[in-house]
Design a protein around this motif. Structure first.
Motif, PDB file in Angstrom:
ATOM      1  N   GLY A  45      13.911  16.739  58.739  1.00 30.63           N
ATOM      2  CA  GLY A  45      14.432  14.788  59.081  1.00 30.63           C
ATOM      3  C   GLY A  45      13.252  14.480  58.516  1.00 30.63           C
ATOM      4  N   LYS A 101      15.264  15.616  68.657  1.00 34.41           N
ATOM      5  CA  LYS A 101      15.528  15.061  67.568  1.00 34.41           C
ATOM      6  C   LYS A 101      15.513  16.211  66.586  1.00 34.41           C
ATOM      7  N   GLU A 105      18.551  17.476  63.996  1.00 36.45           N
ATOM      8  CA  GLU A 105      18.271  17.248  62.418  1.00 36.45           C
ATOM      9  C   GLU A 105      19.075  18.718  61.912  1.00 36.45           C
ATOM     10  N   GLU A 109      22.513  19.611  59.784  1.00 38.47           N
ATOM     11  CA  GLU A 109      22.230  20.012  58.392  1.00 38.47           C
ATOM     12  C   GLU A 109      23.262  21.225  58.277  1.00 38.47           C
TER      13      GLU A 109
END
Length: 127
Positions: A45, A101, A105, A109
């Motif tokens: 990220g 977080k 991410e 993905e």
């Protein structure tokens, strides 16, 4: 081995430290000023993460099974107190929010967010 030690070991395996400088240039490695060891880093990220475990030897760190070869292979284990100062300059242990977080991410993905890897990390660190 108690549960807290196991959690901390797993935590270090997957996170190590995270940089505090948001304007960090994109590099593939960093050099730790403590002992000149080189560590690969990866951008997930908007944030940079160490791609290997920290292996800085301090008075309050040790190797798995007290074998130095394990420190070279897996990184060192730290007491909570020493973990707060072991990170290379400009890096820190991630907060729960930063960890979540990063997990989000990774999940975003992956084509299949329910991979075993993601589920193990989420279960062992966020519960």
């Amino acid at each position: 081995m108690n549960l807290n030690f196991t959690f901390f070991f797993i935590f270090l395996i997957f996170t190590s430290c995270k940089p505090t400088n948001e304007n960090k240039t994109q590099k593939e490695t960093i050099i730790d000023e403590h002992d000149s060891q080189e560590y690969p880093i990866i951008k997930i990220g908007d944030d940079w993460w160490m791609a290997t475990n920290l292996n800085f030897k301090s008075d309050e760190s040790y190797c798995l099974e007290n074998e130095e070869v394990n420190g070279n292979k897996y990184g060192r284990l730290y007491t909570w107190k020493s973990s707060l100062t072991a990170c290379p300059k400009g890096w820190h242990l991630p907060s729960k929010k930063e960890w979540e977080k990063m997990l989000n991410e990774i999940q975003n993905e992956n084509e299949s967010p329910n991979t075993d890897y993601y589920q193990v990390i989420k279960k062992d660190t966020l519960n």
